[in-house]
Design a protein around this motif. Structure first.
Motif, PDB file in Angstrom:
ATOM      1  N   VAL A 140       1.950   6.713  -6.984  1.00 44.35           N
ATOM      2  CA  VAL A 140       0.980   7.732  -7.379  1.00 44.35           C
ATOM      3  C   VAL A 140       1.569   9.138  -7.208  1.00 44.35           C
ATOM      4  CG1 VAL A 140      -1.227   8.805  -6.752  1.00 44.35           C
ATOM      5  CG2 VAL A 140      -1.053   6.312  -6.901  1.00 44.35           C
ATOM      6  N   ILE A 141       2.140   9.411  -6.037  1.00 50.38           N
ATOM      7  CA  ILE A 141       2.616  10.766  -5.723  1.00 50.38           C
ATOM      8  C   ILE A 141       3.730  11.201  -6.670  1.00 50.38           C
ATOM      9  CG2 ILE A 141       3.836  12.155  -3.990  1.00 50.38           C
ATOM     10  CD1 ILE A 141       2.264  10.416  -1.863  1.00 50.38           C
ATOM     11  N   TRP A 142       4.759  10.359  -6.828  1.00 52.65           N
ATOM     12  CA  TRP A 142       5.918  10.781  -7.630  1.00 52.65           C
ATOM     13  C   TRP A 142       5.615  10.723  -9.123  1.00 52.65           C
ATOM     14  CZ3 TRP A 142       8.386  13.527  -4.519  1.00 52.65           C
ATOM     15  CH2 TRP A 142       8.553  13.141  -3.184  1.00 52.65           C
ATOM     16  N   SER A 143       4.708   9.839  -9.542  1.00 49.16           N
ATOM     17  CA  SER A 143       4.271   9.854 -10.943  1.00 49.16           C
ATOM     18  C   SER A 143       3.532  11.154 -11.238  1.00 49.16           C
ATOM     19  CB  SER A 143       3.343   8.668 -11.236  1.00 49.16           C
ATOM     20  OG  SER A 143       4.029   7.450 -11.123  1.00 49.16           O
ATOM     21  N   CYS A 144       2.699  11.571 -10.301  1.00 46.49           N
ATOM     22  CA  CYS A 144       1.937  12.806 -10.467  1.00 46.49           C
ATOM     23  C   CYS A 144       2.877  13.998 -10.609  1.00 46.49           C
ATOM     24  CB  CYS A 144       0.994  12.993  -9.279  1.00 46.49           C
ATOM     25  SG  CYS A 144      -0.169  14.346  -9.493  1.00 46.49           S
ATOM     26  N   VAL A 145       3.895  14.064  -9.765  1.00 45.55           N
ATOM     27  CA  VAL A 145       4.874  15.162  -9.821  1.00 45.55           C
ATOM     28  C   VAL A 145       5.572  15.182 -11.183  1.00 45.55           C
ATOM     29  CG1 VAL A 145       7.058  16.005  -8.864  1.00 45.55           C
ATOM     30  CG2 VAL A 145       5.238  15.226  -7.322  1.00 45.55           C
ATOM     31  N   LEU A 146       6.036  14.021 -11.621  1.00 46.90           N
ATOM     32  CA  LEU A 146       6.760  13.926 -12.888  1.00 46.90           C
ATOM     33  C   LEU A 146       5.860  14.262 -14.076  1.00 46.90           C
ATOM     34  CD1 LEU A 146       9.380  13.260 -14.348  1.00 46.90           C
ATOM     35  CD2 LEU A 146       8.766  10.843 -14.254  1.00 46.90           C
ATOM     36  N   LEU A 147       4.639  13.723 -14.067  1.00 46.81           N
ATOM     37  CA  LEU A 147       3.705  13.981 -15.168  1.00 46.81           C
ATOM     38  C   LEU A 147       3.300  15.453 -15.229  1.00 46.81           C
ATOM     39  CD1 LEU A 147       1.522  10.809 -14.675  1.00 46.81           C
ATOM     40  CD2 LEU A 147       2.785  11.338 -16.762  1.00 46.81           C
ATOM     41  N   LEU A 148       3.115  16.060 -14.062  1.00 47.58           N
ATOM     42  CA  LEU A 148       2.772  17.485 -14.012  1.00 47.58           C
ATOM     43  C   LEU A 148       3.896  18.322 -14.622  1.00 47.58           C
ATOM     44  CD1 LEU A 148       0.628  19.477 -13.035  1.00 47.58           C
ATOM     45  CD2 LEU A 148       1.798  19.554 -10.830  1.00 47.58           C
TER      46      LEU A 148
ATOM     47  N   GLY B 245       0.816  -1.220   0.000  1.00 50.23           N
ATOM     48  CA  GLY B 245       0.000   0.000   0.000  1.00 50.23           C
ATOM     49  C   GLY B 245       0.844   1.262   0.000  1.00 50.23           C
ATOM     50  N   GLU B 246       1.933   1.237   0.748  1.00 43.44           N
ATOM     51  CA  GLU B 246       2.829   2.400   0.779  1.00 43.44           C
ATOM     52  C   GLU B 246       3.555   2.586  -0.545  1.00 43.44           C
ATOM     53  OE1 GLU B 246       5.559   2.703   4.070  1.00 43.44           O
ATOM     54  OE2 GLU B 246       4.059   1.906   5.450  1.00 43.44           O
ATOM     55  N   ILE B 247       3.999   1.478  -1.148  1.00 39.80           N
ATOM     56  CA  ILE B 247       4.660   1.580  -2.458  1.00 39.80           C
ATOM     57  C   ILE B 247       3.701   2.188  -3.471  1.00 39.80           C
ATOM     58  CG2 ILE B 247       5.723   0.305  -4.355  1.00 39.80           C
ATOM     59  CD1 ILE B 247       6.670  -1.772  -2.320  1.00 39.80           C
ATOM     60  N   LEU B 248       2.428   1.776  -3.405  1.00 34.63           N
ATOM     61  CA  LEU B 248       1.429   2.329  -4.321  1.00 34.63           C
ATOM     62  C   LEU B 248       1.303   3.840  -4.139  1.00 34.63           C
ATOM     63  CD1 LEU B 248      -0.845   2.011  -6.409  1.00 34.63           C
ATOM     64  CD2 LEU B 248      -2.412   1.626  -4.487  1.00 34.63           C
ATOM     65  N   THR B 249       1.270   4.299  -2.886  1.00 36.15           N
ATOM     66  CA  THR B 249       1.133   5.748  -2.659  1.00 36.15           C
ATOM     67  C   THR B 249       2.322   6.501  -3.244  1.00 36.15           C
ATOM     68  OG1 THR B 249       2.184   5.660  -0.472  1.00 36.15           O
ATOM     69  CG2 THR B 249      -0.200   5.397  -0.549  1.00 36.15           C
ATOM     70  N   HIS B 250       3.524   5.952  -3.083  1.00 30.50           N
ATOM     71  CA  HIS B 250       4.704   6.604  -3.671  1.00 30.50           C
ATOM     72  C   HIS B 250       4.624   6.587  -5.191  1.00 30.50           C
ATOM     73  CE1 HIS B 250       7.098   7.465  -0.112  1.00 30.50           C
ATOM     74  NE2 HIS B 250       6.715   6.300   0.377  1.00 30.50           N
TER      75      HIS B 250
ATOM     76  N   LEU C  57      -3.819  12.507 -10.446  1.00 32.65           N
ATOM     77  CA  LEU C  57      -4.355  13.613  -9.644  1.00 32.65           C
ATOM     78  C   LEU C  57      -5.579  13.164  -8.849  1.00 32.65           C
ATOM     79  CD1 LEU C  57      -4.046  16.654 -12.093  1.00 32.65           C
ATOM     80  CD2 LEU C  57      -2.950  16.441  -9.850  1.00 32.65           C
ATOM     81  N   ILE C  58      -6.410  12.304  -9.469  1.00 28.54           N
ATOM     82  CA  ILE C  58      -7.587  11.771  -8.762  1.00 28.54           C
ATOM     83  C   ILE C  58      -7.149  10.870  -7.608  1.00 28.54           C
ATOM     84  CG2 ILE C  58      -9.542  10.173  -9.023  1.00 28.54           C
ATOM     85  CD1 ILE C  58      -9.862  11.334 -11.900  1.00 28.54           C
ATOM     86  N   LEU C  59      -6.082  10.081  -7.830  1.00 27.15           N
ATOM     87  CA  LEU C  59      -5.600   9.173  -6.789  1.00 27.15           C
ATOM     88  C   LEU C  59      -4.745   9.871  -5.743  1.00 27.15           C
ATOM     89  CD1 LEU C  59      -4.552   6.114  -9.018  1.00 27.15           C
ATOM     90  CD2 LEU C  59      -6.478   6.193  -7.427  1.00 27.15           C
ATOM     91  N   LEU C  60      -4.285  11.093  -6.046  1.00 20.92           N
ATOM     92  CA  LEU C  60      -3.346  11.783  -5.152  1.00 20.92           C
ATOM     93  C   LEU C  60      -3.896  12.036  -3.741  1.00 20.92           C
ATOM     94  CD1 LEU C  60      -0.535  13.069  -4.912  1.00 20.92           C
ATOM     95  CD2 LEU C  60      -1.527  15.206  -5.788  1.00 20.92           C
ATOM     96  N   PRO C  61      -5.125  12.599  -3.571  1.00 19.06           N
ATOM     97  CA  PRO C  61      -5.611  12.859  -2.202  1.00 19.06           C
ATOM     98  C   PRO C  61      -5.672  11.602  -1.330  1.00 19.06           C
ATOM     99  CG  PRO C  61      -6.914  14.077  -3.789  1.00 19.06           C
ATOM    100  CD  PRO C  61      -6.060  13.143  -4.584  1.00 19.06           C
ATOM    101  N   PRO C  62      -6.309  10.482  -1.806  1.00 17.26           N
ATOM    102  CA  PRO C  62      -6.305   9.298  -0.931  1.00 17.26           C
ATOM    103  C   PRO C  62      -4.897   8.734  -0.704  1.00 17.26           C
ATOM    104  CG  PRO C  62      -7.294   8.798  -3.069  1.00 17.26           C
ATOM    105  CD  PRO C  62      -7.147  10.265  -2.996  1.00 17.26           C
ATOM    106  N   ALA C  63      -4.014   8.847  -1.693  1.00 16.29           N
ATOM    107  CA  ALA C  63      -2.642   8.353  -1.519  1.00 16.29           C
ATOM    108  C   ALA C  63      -1.913   9.160  -0.452  1.00 16.29           C
ATOM    109  CB  ALA C  63      -1.886   8.420  -2.850  1.00 16.29           C
ATOM    110  N   ALA C  64      -2.019  10.484  -0.528  1.00 19.15           N
ATOM    111  CA  ALA C  64      -1.354  11.348   0.450  1.00 19.15           C
ATOM    112  C   ALA C  64      -1.943  11.146   1.844  1.00 19.15           C
ATOM    113  CB  ALA C  64      -1.480  12.803   0.018  1.00 19.15           C
ATOM    114  N   LEU C  65      -3.283  11.017   1.914  1.00 21.95           N
ATOM    115  CA  LEU C  65      -3.943  10.797   3.201  1.00 21.95           C
ATOM    116  C   LEU C  65      -3.470   9.489   3.832  1.00 21.95           C
ATOM    117  CD1 LEU C  65      -6.129  11.630   5.271  1.00 21.95           C
ATOM    118  CD2 LEU C  65      -7.788  10.358   3.895  1.00 21.95           C
ATOM    119  N   TYR C  66      -3.356   8.446   2.997  1.00 21.52           N
ATOM    120  CA  TYR C  66      -2.926   7.154   3.530  1.00 21.52           C
ATOM    121  C   TYR C  66      -1.477   7.208   4.011  1.00 21.52           C
ATOM    122  CZ  TYR C  66      -1.732   2.226   3.869  1.00 21.52           C
ATOM    123  OH  TYR C  66      -1.303   1.005   4.348  1.00 21.52           O
ATOM    124  N   LEU C  67      -0.593   7.793   3.186  1.00 17.18           N
ATOM    125  CA  LEU C  67       0.831   7.793   3.524  1.00 17.18           C
ATOM    126  C   LEU C  67       1.119   8.634   4.755  1.00 17.18           C
ATOM    127  CD1 LEU C  67       3.713   6.908   2.805  1.00 17.18           C
ATOM    128  CD2 LEU C  67       3.872   8.929   1.328  1.00 17.18           C
TER     129      LEU C  67
END
Length: 299
Positions: free
Chosen positions: A43-51, A36-41, A184-194
């Motif tokens: 999502v988060i770092w993919s979002c940063v790179l894609l942005l 679950g933690e790997i998934l959050t990372h 971006l849609i997955l970012l809030p739950p990912a950040a909240l979980y991590l």
């Protein structure tokens, strides 16, 4: 010029599928981190790179256009759920010694795509395609009936990715815009979980070794680089040509599982693999025959 573009397309296709096939090595390196933690990372770092890529390529107007369309956003919420679930199960399978199941799932995926085309897009299956799908189903049925086990990991990975591809095809968004909005849609739950829920020895980044944090940040590269390579390949090669590269990924996973990580190839998996491989031979022969027919000059 055309030959150069095709050569570049082949290089991009090989790069994409080799990275996808060797990705389990990366996830094994961080196997001490919960899935679950790997998934959050991821999502988060993919979002940063894609942005960053969208801003560099000045494509933010494409993102704004989608944000004004509630129906597309609703479908993207569905695709983000599918791809997030697929990523999570894949990571869990790799780090819990189910790499063979993951490999089988991505072998089955092309056959799932054909079946979904029949059910949802009104496509008709040719004779060899029917035989391929029937043979694949037979392999799963033999494993279930004779050995009492169901390859649920493989079937779930194949199904989630096939439905994801089907909906993304309907959306018609380019890869960069679509994946950015999904992350971006997955970012809030990912950040909240991590930062609000996870409480493991690796969930507090300040307490981690720098090497581990760098590996976790690299999850963004592992996600986006092969996708961008695949998109570049798709722009240079025919889809029928690109389709023959898709077996590189699961084949590398299979070799890694058996040769490097010592996963046992038990009788139930061996029977299912044999049926799936035979089905893919038929599937590939059908693709070759269709390509040759379409290449023939019409009278």
């Amino acid at each position: 010029m055309q030959q150069t573009a095709q050569r570049q397309g082949v290089i991009f296709a090989l790069s994409a599928y080799f990275i996808w096939g060797l990705a389990p090595i990366y996830f094994k390196l961080i196997s001490q981190v919960p899935a679950g933690e790997i998934l959050t990372h991821r999502v988060i770092w993919s979002c940063v790179l894609l942005l960053a890529l969208v801003l560099l390529k000045r494509q933010w107007h494409k993102v704004r256009e989608v944000l004004r369309q509630p129906r597309q956003l609703a479908l993207l919420a569905l695709t983000s759920t599918l791809v997030g679930g697929n990523w999570l199960l894949f990571i869990w399978a790799i780090n819990n010694d189910h790499m063979l199941d993951a490999s089988l799932g991505y072998y089955i995926n092309p056959l799932f795509n054909v079946l979904l085309g029949l059910l949802f897009l009104g496509e008709r299956l040719r004779r060899l395609q029917w035989w391929a799908v029937t043979l694949a189903a037979l392999g799963v049925a033999i494993q279930l009936v004779a050995f009492g086990s169901l390859p649920w990991i493989a079937l779930t990975l194949a199904a989630t990715f096939a439905f994801y591809g089907l909906i993304r095809k309907k959306l018609g968004l380019d890869a960069l815009t679509g994946l950015l909005l999904e992350t971006l849609i997955l970012l809030p739950p990912a950040a909240l979980y991590l930062w609000g829920v996870a409480d493991s020895p690796t969930s507090h980044l300040g307490a981690n070794p720098v090497s581990l944090n760098l590996l976790l940040i690299a999850a963004g590269l592992i996600t986006t680089v092969p996708l961008l390579c695949f998109t570049a390949a798709a722009n240079s090669l025919k889809l029928s040509t690109l389709g023959f590269f898709q077996y590189i990924g699961p084949s590398l996973m299979f070799l890694l599982a058996v040769g490097l990580y010592g996963e046992p190839l038990q009788a139930d998996k061996l029977v299912t693999f044999a049926c799936i491989w035979s089905a893919l031979v038929l599937f590939s022969l059908d693709g070759l025959r269709t390509s040759r027919k379409s290449a023939l000059p019409t009278p």
